[in-house]
Motif scaffolding. Structure first.
Motif, short mmCIF file in Angstrom:
data_model
loop_
_atom_site.label_atom_id
_atom_site.label_comp_id
_atom_site.label_asym_id
_atom_site.label_seq_id
_atom_site.Cartn_x
_atom_site.Cartn_y
_atom_site.Cartn_z
N THR A 1 7.94 -10.42 4.11
CA THR A 1 8.26 -11.45 2.94
C THR A 1 6.75 -11.92 2.42
OG1 THR A 1 9.93 -12.25 4.35
CG2 THR A 1 9.10 -13.92 2.91
N LEU A 2 5.63 -12.04 3.22
CA LEU A 2 4.45 -12.45 2.76
C LEU A 2 3.94 -11.62 1.50
CD1 LEU A 2 2.11 -13.22 5.97
CD2 LEU A 2 3.26 -14.81 4.12
N PRO A 3 3.94 -10.21 1.62
CA PRO A 3 3.27 -9.50 0.48
C PRO A 3 4.46 -9.72 -0.89
CG PRO A 3 4.31 -8.10 2.06
CD PRO A 3 4.19 -9.14 2.61
N ALA A 4 5.85 -9.58 -0.32
CA ALA A 4 6.67 -9.91 -1.45
C ALA A 4 6.46 -11.04 -2.37
CB ALA A 4 8.13 -10.01 -0.96
N VAL A 5 6.17 -12.23 -1.68
CA VAL A 5 5.91 -13.62 -2.16
C VAL A 5 4.46 -13.60 -2.93
CG1 VAL A 5 5.31 -16.02 -1.72
CG2 VAL A 5 7.13 -14.84 -0.55
N PHE A 6 3.59 -12.79 -2.28
CA PHE A 6 2.30 -12.82 -2.80
C PHE A 6 2.19 -12.10 -4.03
CE2 PHE A 6 -1.79 -10.49 -3.30
CZ PHE A 6 -2.62 -11.73 -3.11
N GLY A 7 3.20 -10.89 -4.33
CA GLY A 7 3.15 -10.22 -5.39
C GLY A 7 3.64 -11.07 -6.43
N LEU A 8 4.69 -11.96 -6.40
CA LEU A 8 5.38 -12.72 -7.38
C LEU A 8 4.30 -13.87 -7.78
CD1 LEU A 8 8.84 -13.53 -5.57
CD2 LEU A 8 8.21 -11.90 -7.79
N VAL A 9 3.40 -14.29 -6.89
CA VAL A 9 2.41 -15.00 -7.24
C VAL A 9 1.43 -14.37 -7.89
CG1 VAL A 9 0.33 -16.52 -6.40
CG2 VAL A 9 2.63 -16.50 -5.25
N LEU A 10 1.08 -13.35 -7.69
CA LEU A 10 0.04 -12.43 -8.88
C LEU A 10 0.78 -12.39 -10.24
CD1 LEU A 10 -1.32 -9.51 -6.78
CD2 LEU A 10 -2.46 -11.52 -7.52
N TRP A 11 1.97 -12.11 -10.24
CA TRP A 11 2.86 -12.00 -11.26
C TRP A 11 2.71 -13.12 -12.33
CZ3 TRP A 11 6.40 -7.51 -11.71
CH2 TRP A 11 7.02 -7.44 -13.03
N TRP A 12 3.23 -14.27 -11.52
CA TRP A 12 2.86 -15.41 -12.09
C TRP A 12 1.68 -15.90 -12.54
CZ3 TRP A 12 0.52 -20.18 -10.26
CH2 TRP A 12 0.90 -21.38 -11.27
N SER B 1 1.83 -8.97 -15.28
CA SER B 1 2.72 -7.91 -14.39
C SER B 1 1.86 -6.71 -13.95
CB SER B 1 3.76 -7.56 -15.44
OG SER B 1 2.91 -6.82 -16.50
N ARG B 2 0.85 -6.50 -14.62
CA ARG B 2 -0.19 -5.29 -14.27
C ARG B 2 -0.65 -5.49 -12.87
NH1 ARG B 2 -4.97 -4.04 -13.67
NH2 ARG B 2 -5.97 -5.76 -14.52
N PRO B 3 -1.36 -6.56 -12.75
CA PRO B 3 -2.01 -6.75 -11.02
C PRO B 3 -0.67 -6.77 -10.17
CG PRO B 3 -2.94 -8.33 -12.66
CD PRO B 3 -1.65 -7.76 -13.37
N ALA B 4 0.33 -7.31 -10.46
CA ALA B 4 1.55 -7.37 -9.72
C ALA B 4 2.09 -6.10 -9.32
CB ALA B 4 2.78 -8.35 -10.07
N ILE B 5 2.21 -5.15 -10.30
CA ILE B 5 2.83 -3.81 -10.20
C ILE B 5 1.83 -2.93 -9.32
CG2 ILE B 5 3.49 -1.84 -11.37
CD1 ILE B 5 4.64 -3.58 -13.45
N GLU B 6 0.59 -3.12 -9.76
CA GLU B 6 -0.51 -2.24 -8.96
C GLU B 6 -0.52 -2.71 -7.50
OE1 GLU B 6 -4.12 -2.93 -10.83
OE2 GLU B 6 -3.68 -1.59 -12.49
N PHE B 7 -0.28 -4.16 -7.06
CA PHE B 7 -0.31 -4.73 -5.78
C PHE B 7 0.78 -3.99 -5.24
CE2 PHE B 7 1.73 -7.66 -2.76
CZ PHE B 7 0.44 -7.54 -1.76
N TYR B 8 2.18 -3.90 -5.63
CA TYR B 8 3.37 -3.67 -5.12
C TYR B 8 3.41 -1.94 -4.79
CZ TYR B 8 5.94 -8.00 -5.49
OH TYR B 8 6.31 -9.13 -5.40
#
Length: 338
Positions: free
Chosen positions: A58-69, A73-80
């Protein structure tokens, strides 16, 4: 005639010094919490392992959404994408840990402490390799060619090892780290709870727990060499490389107890990892070549995520089908039923 020297541009990063500090502080707090949990050696029930696994997914899933916000989108997609790559490689890392725990006959109550030492060592080593990788990338685009070559060579080795029919075993007597320890330090025959050093016959001696921790740490070095170039093939941001490694590694202790009965059933996992490493290696080489011959294509990060996810799904399905086929063949074999 004067010659000008073009320096590599600084690596872009989404992280401020404050974000780096907060992230490292949170990581240390999570490690401390894990050490508290494992302070009392105990067998880990499935309910506890699943609970921690869900938490660390759950932690990385939430972290990726925070990055997106916060950053788009680019950093979030790269993170995922990087997280999926690192999680896949960490599962292979986990399989080696399982072999080491079996080879050293580690009591089940001590297994999670050994895993935690291994994860802590892996985090330190990944941090060192991430810093080195960033420094190499600063030196010029040739670093992408170097990283790509490392991954392609690793992919060939992984594929060659996967094609061997021999059973997965670990000969601890042939491990250099184990032989070196035994040469300079006496080692007891039995475990003594969570102790790594004991006093026997008036002198200090290592327990088998200390030896297995060193063996796990040495395997961490090998995996760090593979994983850091792989995630740099997804993103050039050192912070995102750090974050993907941290999130992928932190949940390994709990994931081991969830997957220990099914890890050996993922018989085609190494084939999938070889394909993923080769794909990212080619992606890095193309990225380097694009800087020289601009007509050459580059692989978008979203396409990379699709290829990686499809590869993992494929090897999971083929592993299940192969296991089912072998089970059916065994049930029809009269010798196997004797």
């Amino acid at each position: 005639m004067a010659h000008t020297v073009t320096l590599a541009a600084p690596l872009e990063t989404v992280a401020s010094p404050l974000l780096w500090g907060v992230s490292i502080a949170v990581l240390i707090a999570l490690l401390a919490a894990d050490f508290v949990v494992t302070r009392r050696p105990h067998d880990v029930p499935m309910r506890e392992a699943v609970g921690w696994s869900v938490f660390y997914l759950t932690l990385p899933a939430v972290f990726g959404l925070v990055l997106w916000w916060a950053y788009g989108s680019r950093p979030a997609i790269e993170f995922y994408t990087g997280f999926v790559v690192e999680k896949s490689l960490s599962v292979d890392n986990l399989f080696v840990f399982m072999l080491l725990l079996t080879a050293f006959a580690v009591p089940s109550a001590l297994a999670q402490r050994v895993l935690l030492y291994g994860i802590a060592g892996a985090l330190v080593l990944r941090g060192v390799f991430i810093a080195l990788g960033a420094a190499v990338l600063q030196a010029g685009t040739w670093a992408f060619l170097l990283f790509g070559a490392v991954l392609l060579v690793t992919a060939i080795k992984v594929m060659r090892d996967a094609r061997r029919d021999e059973a997965h075993t670990v000969d601890i007597d042939q491990m250099r780290s184990v032989r070196l320890l035994r040469r300079f330090f006496p080692v007891t025959n039995d475990y003594d709870g969570g102790k790594m050093v004991v006093r026997r016959a008036g002198r200090r001696a290592l327990t088998p727990l200390a030896v297995v921790v060193v063996a796990v740490f040495m395997t961490d070095i090998v995996f760090a060499v593979d994983s850091v170039p792989a995630v740099y093939g997804v993103t050039e941001d050192p912070y995102l490389v750090f974050a993907t490694n941290a999130f992928a590694l932190m949940g390994l202790r709990a994931l081991y107890f969830v997957l220990r009965n099914v890890l050996d059933k993922l018989r085609h996992l190494d084939y999938g990892l070889a394909v993923i490493l080769a794909f990212i290696g080619v992606k890095l080489v193309l990225h380097w070549a694009h800087g020289i011959w601009t007509w050459l294509p580059e692989v978008p990060t979203l396409a990379s995520l699709g290829v990686i996810a499809a590869t993992l799904a494929t090897v999971t399905i083929t592993s299940m089908l192969a296991n089912r086929r072998d089970a059916a063949a065994a049930s029809l074999d009269p010798v196997s039923r004797v």
